[in-house]
Design an enzyme around this catalytic site. Structure first.
Site: not given
Ligand code: IVH
Length: 669
Positions: A31, A33, A81, A111, A113, A115, A223, A286, A310, A404, A407, A422, A428
């Site tokens: 990191d 360098e 799709l 492949e 899907k 999300d 994709y 596909k 799904k 509450c 209290c 509250c 409280c």
């Protein structure tokens, strides 16, 4: 080599290392360098503004505010799709393809899907020219400035046989780990949580400030490649080519040859997907050959050559034990469903937030109800409904409390806001101790040793009611507390001492001003510059700060005019906290470490690692991760790693103990 050649070389090299790190997960250099090369490039670009390039690796941090997004019409519409929810439906699709192709041989790609939120990138001459969201499929938002901050997206491609102009589509994702961290932070700040990584990713992408986007660590997987001159005539080969040009392409993509192989792919990933670092909600199949895709064509809405399967979200039905009401630091009362434990997606669920009174009422929950709990793309279990057929005739609806739970103060609610609050801010217990804990937390004043338990203890013993009381604590008071020895007392006092160096923006965040989270605090601090000014500003003036709307402005205004807060701030200022923006953050501390590159190693007695990092910065030094020739010295605690020790010996780097370090800064004699 002249300057221009050096700049081009650095850009090329940094792009390559970026790809190694973010796409291949296989860095070649440290990191440090990488940072050094980046620094050199930044300096050269600054000295030679005529060689500016908007796609230089230095431009990833996100530039200034972009106001609104322009709309761009997609050259090719972004279709969706057809969805299926069972293996049978996928098999039927497979048969339709077979029929449509009239007996030709064909292959299918399987492949994931992903999300997230879909994105279309256009490249010309190997350079990113535009990034557009799906929008309504015909036109989307131009989010190029935001997308440029995503490190795994190549701004300039690796050398290769890429078409002069092409479009690549994929999904912008927030990895689970980043999502969990973000939500933890939001929960802590009592900000609304993101329901799932998809919402978090799309919310982030629509943020109007690319610098904020840069911080959220989004990722992107691609994709679909579109161009008039694609290099190969199959989807699979084109995606593999795209991978070589520098894109992250699904590693789970597989060629399938029969309905059995398709079914086996579903069976495998239905379970294995839970181990992936990003959220998926299904699989996509596909037809591999582009010619065959063309022959099969499209329906009005989606391609015939592809289908989505799904996954079912996991759900369970369990019995409600009781609803508890919990008061948070800001006084907001949250209803929580306490459940008979059930196993969902590998974790035991016992509690689920019902969020607020409106949501609780909509669900119409009665005592002892059987509740549906779901955990799909969501990490937080969600109550999705009630099984009313199992309800006891005589069971009563669960009522939101009017007082509450801690209290007993009657709750109040602002017009149009679902939250009940509250109002007993200073009487409280969870609100008081919550503010103390918040004030001391790592990202605020970083007072090591004061967490939830200690904050409770200090309050219960009558020692601390407001953050300012912390600075009056003495060693004797702390040492006699239960479970407290000299050592922990000293740790807290040391923490309080170093908190005097914590920059103004973190002080603002630490105060628990309503709706002022870390980002807003920074923005406000940078803009107002000091506490005195902030205290004198009108609501209108506060609203002129970027990202501060009427609600936040009102909150800040009222908070700073509250006599209890005014007194607290006065005492904190007297205790020596930073109440204005330092010239260079915390530069006021001194210059003892000016220009030094310092590596921290081992475990420490007097201060935490975080505190040492802050001190190094405060005294003008730089904390770096790994030892090199350029390291000035190593600040070593106990148990310094042997590899680091050997490296110091070899390079002749001095090793300095904790005490020596503190002496050097004049903190200890
Ligand atoms: S292909 C014309 N492949 O799912 C086909 N889409 O309903 C273009 N998605 O909007 C899409 N993973 O956001 C494709 N491996 C994948 C995908 C994928 C996720 C999303 C994409 C699209 C939606 C389709």
């Amino acid at each position: 080599m002249n300057v221009e050649e050096r700049i081009l070389e650095l850009r090329r090299e940094l792009n390559r290392h970026n790809h190694n790190y973010y796409v291949l997960n296989d860095p070649e250099i440290s990191d440090l360098e990488y940072d050094m090369m980046m620094k050199e490039l930044e300096a050269l670009e600054k000295e030679n503004p005529e060689l500016y390039d908007s796609l230089s690796p230095t431009q990833r941090v996100g530039s200034d505010l972009t106001k609104g997004f322009g709309h761009v019409v997609h050259e090719r519409p972004m279709l969706s799709l057809a969805n299926t929810y069972s293996i049978d439906e996928v098999d039927e699709w497979f048969d339709r393809v077979k029929k449509g192709l009239e007996g030709q041989e064909f292959e299918i790609t399987g492949e994931m899907k992903y999300d997230g939120t879909s994105i279309s990138l256009t490249y010309e001459g190997g350079r990113l020219v535009r990034a557009v969201t799906r929008g309504d499929g015909t036109q989307g938002d131009d989010v190029t400035a935001n997308v440029k901050t995503i490190r795994s997206i190549p701004l300039v491609l690796q050398p290769g046989d890429w078409p002069e102009k092409f479009e690549i589509r994929g999904e912008i994702l927030m990895p689970w780990k980043v999502f969990d961290e973000l939500n933890k932070e939001r929960e802590y700040n009592e900000e609304p949580l993101f329901a799932n990584p998809r919402n978090a990713a799309s919310g982030t992408l629509k943020t109007q400030d690319p610098r904020e986007v840069a911080k959220r660590k989004l990722d992107a997987i691609f994709y679909y490649l579109l161009s008039d001159d694609l290099p190969f005539d199959t989807h699979y080969d084109n995606m593999e080519a795209a991978r070589k040009w520098g894109f992250k392409v699904s590693g789970e993509m597989k060629l399938l040859h029969s309905v059995n192989e398709v079914d086996a792919y579903i069976g495998y990933w239905d379970v294995a997907r839970k181990e992936l670092p990003v959220a998926t909600d299904g699989l996509v199949f596909k037809v591999n050959s582009l010619q065959q895709q063309l022959n099969l064509g499209y329906t009005a809405k989606s391609p015939r050559w592809a289908v989505a399967f799904k996954f079912n979200p996991e759900n369970a039905c369990t019995k409600l034990r009781f609803v508890s009401f919990e008061t948070g630091r800001m006084g907001i009362v949250t209803p929580v469903a306490n459940l008979d434990p059930v196993l969902l997606s590998g974790t035991i669920v016992k509690r689920a937030s019902l969020h607020n009174a409106d949501i609780m009422r909509e669900l119409d929950i009665h005592e002892n109800d059987w509740l549906y709990v779901e955990k799909g793309g969501e990490i937080i279990p969600k109550i999705t409904g009630v099984d009313k057929s199992r309800r006891n005739q005589d069971s009563k609806p669960v009522q939101f409390v009017s007082r509450c739970p801690v209290c007993g103060t009657p709750l109040v609610n602002k017009e149009g806001d679902a939250a009940w609050i509250c109002p007993n801010k200073y009487g409280c217990r969870p609100q008081i101790t919550g503010r103390i804990e918040h004030f001391c937390a790592r990202r605020m004043m970083n007072i090591d040793g004061v967490g939830e338990e200690t904050a409770d203890l200090l309050y219960d013993k009558g020692l601390v009611k407001t953050p300012a009381d912390l600075y009056d604590l003495t060693k004797d008071q702390l040492s006699i507390l239960d479970r407290f020895g000299d050592k922990s007392a000293e740790r807290i006092l040391n923490g309080l001492e170093s908190s005097r160096l914590v920059p103004f923006e973190r002080v603002v965040y630490a105060l628990s001003i309503p709706n002022v989270g870390e980002t807003t605090a920074k923005r406000v601090a940078k803009s107002v510059k000091n506490m005195e000014r902030m205290q004198s500003m009108s609501i209108e003036e506060l609203q002129s700060i970027p990202d501060v709307g009427p609600v936040v402005a009102q909150g800040i205004h009222d908070f700073l005019r509250d006599p209890v807060n005014m007194e607290n701030i006065r005492r904190l200022s007297e205790a020596g906290l930073q109440m204005s923006l330092g010239d260079d953050k915390m530069s006021s501390a001194g210059t003892a470490l000016e220009g030094d590159s310092i590596v921290i190693s081992g475990t420490f007695r007097h201060h935490s690692r975080e505190e040492y990092k802050d001190m190094i910065e405060a005294y003008g030094g730089k904390n770096v991760g790994s030892i090199s020739k350029k390291t000035s010295f190593v600040l070593a605690g106990e148990n310094m790693g042997p590899a680091k020790y050997d490296k110091c010996q070899k390079l002749g780097i001095p090793i300095i103990s904790e005490d020596e370090f503190l002496q050097k800064l004049g903190i200890k004699s």
